[in-house]
Design an enzyme around this catalytic site. Sequence first.
Site, mmCIF file in Angstrom:
data_model
loop_
_atom_site.group_PDB
_atom_site.id
_atom_site.type_symbol
_atom_site.label_atom_id
_atom_site.label_comp_id
_atom_site.label_asym_id
_atom_site.label_seq_id
_atom_site.Cartn_x
_atom_site.Cartn_y
_atom_site.Cartn_z
ATOM 1 N N CYS A 44 -13.341 -27.417 12.819
ATOM 2 C CA CYS A 44 -14.123 -26.538 13.685
ATOM 3 C C CYS A 44 -13.240 -26.201 14.886
ATOM 4 C CB CYS A 44 -15.417 -27.228 14.124
ATOM 5 S SG CYS A 44 -16.428 -27.707 12.728
ATOM 6 N N CYS B 188 -16.456 -36.802 21.387
ATOM 7 C CA CYS B 188 -15.681 -37.778 20.647
ATOM 8 C C CYS B 188 -14.394 -37.164 20.117
ATOM 9 C CB CYS B 188 -16.511 -38.277 19.481
ATOM 10 S SG CYS B 188 -16.634 -40.030 19.471
ATOM 11 N N CYS C 241 -13.306 -28.279 18.327
ATOM 12 C CA CYS C 241 -13.470 -29.734 18.290
ATOM 13 C C CYS C 241 -12.138 -30.479 18.314
ATOM 14 C CB CYS C 241 -14.261 -30.103 17.033
ATOM 15 S SG CYS C 241 -14.428 -31.881 16.792
ATOM 16 N N GLU D 24 -12.881 -43.841 17.673
ATOM 17 C CA GLU D 24 -13.676 -44.040 18.882
ATOM 18 C C GLU D 24 -15.129 -44.353 18.572
ATOM 19 O OE1 GLU D 24 -11.498 -40.348 21.121
ATOM 20 O OE2 GLU D 24 -13.610 -40.673 21.502
ATOM 21 N N CYS E 245 -10.464 -35.268 11.105
ATOM 22 C CA CYS E 245 -11.495 -34.545 10.366
ATOM 23 C C CYS E 245 -10.855 -33.349 9.678
ATOM 24 C CB CYS E 245 -12.603 -34.073 11.299
ATOM 25 S SG CYS E 245 -13.956 -33.256 10.413
ATOM 26 N N CYS F 95 -22.590 -44.121 19.355
ATOM 27 C CA CYS F 95 -22.113 -43.003 18.548
ATOM 28 C C CYS F 95 -20.890 -43.482 17.781
ATOM 29 C CB CYS F 95 -21.768 -41.853 19.496
ATOM 30 S SG CYS F 95 -20.970 -40.477 18.679
HETATM 31 N N1 SAH Z 1 -18.745 -33.883 11.866
HETATM 32 C C1 SAH Z 1 -20.078 -34.051 12.261
HETATM 33 C C2 SAH Z 1 -20.292 -35.187 13.227
HETATM 34 C C3 SAH Z 1 -19.252 -35.357 14.302
HETATM 35 S S1 SAH Z 1 -19.147 -34.081 15.519
HETATM 36 C C4 SAH Z 1 -20.635 -32.769 12.829
HETATM 37 O O1 SAH Z 1 -19.869 -31.843 13.012
HETATM 38 O O2 SAH Z 1 -21.843 -32.711 13.034
HETATM 39 C C5 SAH Z 1 -20.580 -34.438 16.520
HETATM 40 C C6 SAH Z 1 -21.052 -33.266 17.346
HETATM 41 O O3 SAH Z 1 -20.184 -33.040 18.463
HETATM 42 C C7 SAH Z 1 -21.111 -31.973 16.568
HETATM 43 O O4 SAH Z 1 -22.330 -31.318 16.808
HETATM 44 C C8 SAH Z 1 -19.945 -31.228 17.137
HETATM 45 O O5 SAH Z 1 -20.074 -29.872 16.919
HETATM 46 C C9 SAH Z 1 -19.988 -31.636 18.579
HETATM 47 N N2 SAH Z 1 -18.783 -31.337 19.340
HETATM 48 C C10 SAH Z 1 -17.509 -31.322 18.924
HETATM 49 N N3 SAH Z 1 -16.683 -30.964 19.911
HETATM 50 C C11 SAH Z 1 -17.451 -30.761 20.999
HETATM 51 C C12 SAH Z 1 -17.176 -30.384 22.356
HETATM 52 N N4 SAH Z 1 -15.944 -30.168 22.769
HETATM 53 N N5 SAH Z 1 -18.224 -30.254 23.206
HETATM 54 C C13 SAH Z 1 -19.487 -30.528 22.789
HETATM 55 N N6 SAH Z 1 -19.802 -30.882 21.538
HETATM 56 C C14 SAH Z 1 -18.796 -31.000 20.646
HETATM 57 FE FE1 SF4 Z 2 -15.187 -32.252 12.071
HETATM 58 FE FE2 SF4 Z 2 -15.434 -31.797 14.672
HETATM 59 FE FE3 SF4 Z 2 -16.269 -29.989 12.909
HETATM 60 FE FE4 SF4 Z 2 -17.644 -32.290 13.170
HETATM 61 S S1 SF4 Z 2 -17.383 -30.693 14.719
HETATM 62 S S2 SF4 Z 2 -17.008 -31.273 11.250
HETATM 63 S S3 SF4 Z 2 -15.925 -33.702 13.605
HETATM 64 S S4 SF4 Z 2 -14.125 -30.661 13.214
#
Ligand code: SAH
Ligand code: SF4
Length: 375
Positions: free
Chosen positions: A123, A360, A126, A91, A119, A112
């Site tokens: 986390c 995303c 996510c 995306e 990934c 973005c």
């Molecule tokens: N992996 C990298 C970049 C991609 S994630 C990182 O973790 O920074 C980009 C951002 O989106 C991160 O800050 C992540 O924690 C946040 N994110 C992921 N899922 C989310 C959600 N459901 N609501 C809001 N932010 C989210």
């Molecule tokens: Fe991966 Fe999502 Fe964690 Fe970013 S926030 S490192 S995309 S699992």
Amino acid sequence: MPTDIKSLTREELEAQFKAWHEPAFRVAQLLDWLYARRATSWDEMSNLPKTLRAKLAETYSLQILELARKQGSPDTTQKFLWKLADGAFIESVLIPANPALYGEASDRHTLCISTQVGCAYGCRFCASGLDGWKRNLSVHEIVEQILATERIVPGDEGQVTSDAATPPATRPASRAVDNLVVMGMGEPLANYDNLIAALKILNAPWGGGIGARRITISTSGLAPQIRKLAVEPMQFRLAISLHGATDEVRNRIMPVNKKYPLTELTAACEDYQKLKGRMITLEYILIAGINDSLEQTRPLAALAKKLYAKVNLIPYNKVEGLPWVRPAEEVCERFLAALEKLGVTATLRREKGGDIDAACGQLRLKTERELAESK
Ligand code: SAH
Ligand code: SF4
């Protein structure tokens, strides 16, 4: 698989053209086709001799991202789901600079972009990590996200002509995408070499022409790669996905914290900040009952001050199938006020429309699940 043409720098192309005994101005013409006109085929490149086009087609691929799905409208956030050559989905999300809040059209955008399919960092909150990691994106797949978006949403460079009479290497007056955030699917610093190679192309005046200061890399906290980034010549902005100001909270939601706990992450950020002299952004998603208690504001403020960082508070976007929810508005406001009282520069994202703004990784997940169900 042949090398894709959009993974090469100008210098690399010049070396190849020299070896082919092609004059140097041909490289400028080729770059113009690739990055200014965003050509989708070799045939289009009408001012390049047919023999050269054939040689290029034999040696390199020219892959284009295929639009699989689009969500949103030109005035709001638009999400693009791309299908890659191997069938995988990624995306990109386009965010207008002036949301049509005041009725004005916006020609500048932040895009973005994704860096991996899935990934590996898992986390807990996510969508991108839900189905694990599939592969790294190659250089051209990162670069193409900008070009493919601009084919759909043109900038104000006027009519792009493709007749041979047009002088080559005419840089567009302005591109539709002039800000990049590497915050899409994947952990950018886990695909370090391809990321840096792609950003060099996107930053170069002959390529994307996007200033390094307009490029933000977001990481979940890969300390060694942050140190590596600190000694790169380019001045990218850095955002840290903190989401917890103590190891106790961070360990619960971000497995990466077990590998690089806060002391180590903070030390790497301090080095980055000292070497680059740039402000770091700490991203902090507010998740109800997990990290939104006022107790977190003290350690968070201490960290922000130590790193001369600002804090970006983001109310959590619901992910289907996950139990987490965003806190009530008052809770978010109180958290912000507490941070400000402690002398920290902080912002709270307040816009509505969580549906389309959803983080995303979700459109991909949805599409893949629908595809799986229809099989
Ligand atoms: N992996 C990298 C970049 C991609 S994630 C990182 O973790 O920074 C980009 C951002 O989106 C991160 O800050 C992540 O924690 C946040 N994110 C992921 N899922 C989310 C959600 N459901 N609501 C809001 N932010 C989210
Ligand atoms: Fe991966 Fe999502 Fe964690 Fe970013 S926030 S490192 S995309 S699992």
